[in-house]
Design a protein around this motif. Structure first.
Motif, PDB file in Angstrom:
ATOM      1  N   GLY A  11       0.838  -1.186   0.000  1.00  0.00           N
ATOM      2  CA  GLY A  11       0.000   0.000   0.000  1.00  0.00           C
ATOM      3  C   GLY A  11       0.872   1.234   0.000  1.00  0.00           C
ATOM      4  O   GLY A  11       1.545   1.534  -0.981  1.00  0.00           O
ATOM      5  N   PHE A  12       0.906   1.938   1.148  1.00  0.00           N
ATOM      6  CA  PHE A  12       1.674   3.177   1.241  1.00  0.00           C
ATOM      7  C   PHE A  12       2.841   3.039   2.214  1.00  0.00           C
ATOM      8  O   PHE A  12       3.263   4.004   2.843  1.00  0.00           O
ATOM      9  N   ASN A 106       2.620 -10.720   5.487  1.00  0.00           N
ATOM     10  CA  ASN A 106       2.769  -9.437   6.175  1.00  0.00           C
ATOM     11  C   ASN A 106       1.498  -8.615   5.937  1.00  0.00           C
ATOM     12  O   ASN A 106       1.185  -8.247   4.804  1.00  0.00           O
ATOM     13  N   ILE A 107       0.767  -8.308   7.010  1.00  0.00           N
ATOM     14  CA  ILE A 107      -0.502  -7.589   6.868  1.00  0.00           C
ATOM     15  C   ILE A 107      -0.388  -6.147   7.366  1.00  0.00           C
ATOM     16  O   ILE A 107      -1.369  -5.548   7.800  1.00  0.00           O
ATOM     17  N   SER A 108       0.805  -5.571   7.247  1.00  0.00           N
ATOM     18  CA  SER A 108       1.041  -4.229   7.788  1.00  0.00           C
ATOM     19  C   SER A 108       0.510  -3.121   6.908  1.00  0.00           C
ATOM     20  O   SER A 108       0.214  -2.025   7.380  1.00  0.00           O
ATOM     21  N   SER A 109       0.430  -3.369   5.596  1.00  0.00           N
ATOM     22  CA  SER A 109       0.146  -2.287   4.674  1.00  0.00           C
ATOM     23  C   SER A 109      -1.305  -2.285   4.228  1.00  0.00           C
ATOM     24  O   SER A 109      -2.133  -3.038   4.722  1.00  0.00           O
ATOM     25  N   MET A 110      -1.615  -1.423   3.269  1.00  0.00           N
ATOM     26  CA  MET A 110      -2.974  -1.210   2.806  1.00  0.00           C
ATOM     27  C   MET A 110      -3.123  -1.781   1.395  1.00  0.00           C
ATOM     28  O   MET A 110      -2.139  -2.102   0.759  1.00  0.00           O
ATOM     29  N   THR A 114      -7.253  -6.238   1.118  1.00  0.00           N
ATOM     30  CA  THR A 114      -6.253  -7.175   0.601  1.00  0.00           C
ATOM     31  C   THR A 114      -5.513  -7.858   1.738  1.00  0.00           C
ATOM     32  O   THR A 114      -5.343  -9.087   1.740  1.00  0.00           O
ATOM     33  N   ALA A 115      -5.082  -7.084   2.722  1.00  0.00           N
ATOM     34  CA  ALA A 115      -4.359  -7.662   3.856  1.00  0.00           C
ATOM     35  C   ALA A 115      -5.230  -8.655   4.618  1.00  0.00           C
ATOM     36  O   ALA A 115      -4.779  -9.748   4.979  1.00  0.00           O
ATOM     37  N   PHE A 116      -6.488  -8.299   4.862  1.00  0.00           N
ATOM     38  CA  PHE A 116      -7.384  -9.192   5.597  1.00  0.00           C
ATOM     39  C   PHE A 116      -7.691 -10.449   4.791  1.00  0.00           C
ATOM     40  O   PHE A 116      -7.845 -11.531   5.355  1.00  0.00           O
ATOM     41  N   ALA A 117      -7.808 -10.315   3.473  1.00  0.00           N
ATOM     42  CA  ALA A 117      -8.071 -11.485   2.636  1.00  0.00           C
ATOM     43  C   ALA A 117      -6.932 -12.496   2.767  1.00  0.00           C
ATOM     44  O   ALA A 117      -7.169 -13.705   2.900  1.00  0.00           O
ATOM     45  N   PRO A 146       4.446  -2.931  13.512  1.00  0.00           N
ATOM     46  CA  PRO A 146       3.950  -1.605  13.915  1.00  0.00           C
ATOM     47  C   PRO A 146       4.909  -0.512  13.474  1.00  0.00           C
ATOM     48  O   PRO A 146       6.126  -0.716  13.435  1.00  0.00           O
ATOM     49  N   PRO A 147       4.390   0.656  13.128  1.00  0.00           N
ATOM     50  CA  PRO A 147       5.269   1.766  12.710  1.00  0.00           C
ATOM     51  C   PRO A 147       5.950   2.409  13.912  1.00  0.00           C
ATOM     52  O   PRO A 147       5.387   2.443  15.016  1.00  0.00           O
ATOM     53  N   ASP A 148       7.140   2.911  13.686  1.00  0.00           N
ATOM     54  CA  ASP A 148       7.840   3.651  14.721  1.00  0.00           C
ATOM     55  C   ASP A 148       7.294   5.069  14.832  1.00  0.00           C
ATOM     56  O   ASP A 148       7.342   5.683  15.894  1.00  0.00           O
TER      57      ASP A 148
END
Length: 296
Positions: A11-12, A106-110, A114-117, A146-148
């Protein structure tokens, strides 16, 4: 030879997708960058362009670490269609497991759909194949980074500083920019960092149904596969009669009762939807049922 394969919906984010691997906390032989198809999009949005640039940067960076990179592109309109994303994610992950590889998601992004799927598909595969694949729980992993720091907070502070500086200027040239910044900051203060709800063919939400389970017996499977791609069937008797014809078996009261019993069980499990119309129960696959037939 077993490979360690990471699926990275892009994602971003950049750091959260690469740092666990580049810093050596997680090992990877191959990464699969799951992104949208911008090449076939005649008018990509700024968001799509940003995600595409980050995907290019990730691919180049992983090459430097001698990690093999693959891309799986999704049509832009699929990004919020969970029911279509789930079967694809299921196939991607299961194919790697069948090949004997260890899979990391890795489900960190957007975007979240898509991440949940991918996360739901991974969980479902563990449930479905824990008897067939030895130690599957040790071969399939879902993780979050997690982001810093949230850069949006820095952006807000920068906008506030710019607003305060422009407020003291006498030049009319800066007034339109000053007014624009004030409006943006007001929106953020009132509604957060997003605005509105996306209209997707008249619906503003995406449902995340429970992942299909593995508790489906043989006759229930026949019913689910028969309902695949069909419109709602007007009654249980009609369903039983059509099913008997498709299976080339005799339709009688015993068969009708068997169908009624199993359809009731499928309704209780969430695989079919039944709606009362007069004295009849119309039957069709539920969202979870459609997900099941697409992955079995």
């Amino acid at each position: 030879m077993t490979e360690r394969v990471h699926f990275l919906p892009v994602g971003f984010d950049f750091d959260r997708l690469i740092l666990p691997i580049s810093k050596g906390q997680m090992e990877a032989d191959r990464v699969v960058l799951v992104t949208h198809d911008i090449e076939n999009n005649d008018d990509p949005s700024r968001a799509a362009e940003l995600a595409s640039r980050l995907t290019d940067r990730l691919e180049n960076s992983f090459d430097l670490f001698d990690v093999e990179v693959e891309r799986e592109t999704l049509e832009v309109e699929k990004l919020y269609q969970y029911e279509l994303l789930y079967p694809e994610a299921h196939d991607y992950i299961l194919n790697e497991i069948v090949e004997g590889n260890d899979v990391y998601v890795n489900i960190s992004s957007m975007p979240r759909t898509t991440a949940f799927a991918f996360a739901t598909a991974a969980d479902s595969i563990i449930t479905e194949y824990q008897k067939e694949v030895e130690e599957i729980r040790n071969k399939l992993h879902t993780y979050y980074v997690p982001p810093d720091n949230y850069l949006v907070l820095d952006m807000i502070e920068a906008l506030e500083d710019a607003r305060d500086w422009m407020k003291g200027q006498e030049s009319l040239d800066v007034y339109p920019q000053y007014q624009n910044i004030c409006e943006i900051l007001e929106k953020v203060e009132d509604g957060g960092v997003t605005e509105g709800a996306k209209d997707m063919d008249g619906q503003m939400y995406v449902e995340f149904p429970s992942s299909p389970g593995s508790d489906v017996d043989d006759f229930e499977k026949k019913i689910l596969n028969f309902l695949r791609g069909r419109d709602s069937i007007s009654s249980t008797s009609s369903l039983a009669e059509k099913l008997a014809q498709s299976l080339d078996v005799e339709y009688d009261e015993s068969f009708r009762s068997r169908v009624q019993y199993n359809v009731t069980k499928l309704d209780e499990k969430g695989y079919v939807d039944r709606e009362k119309e007069g004295n009849r129960l119309e039957t069709e696959l539920s969202t979870m049922g459609r997900m099941w037939v697409e992955t079995n």
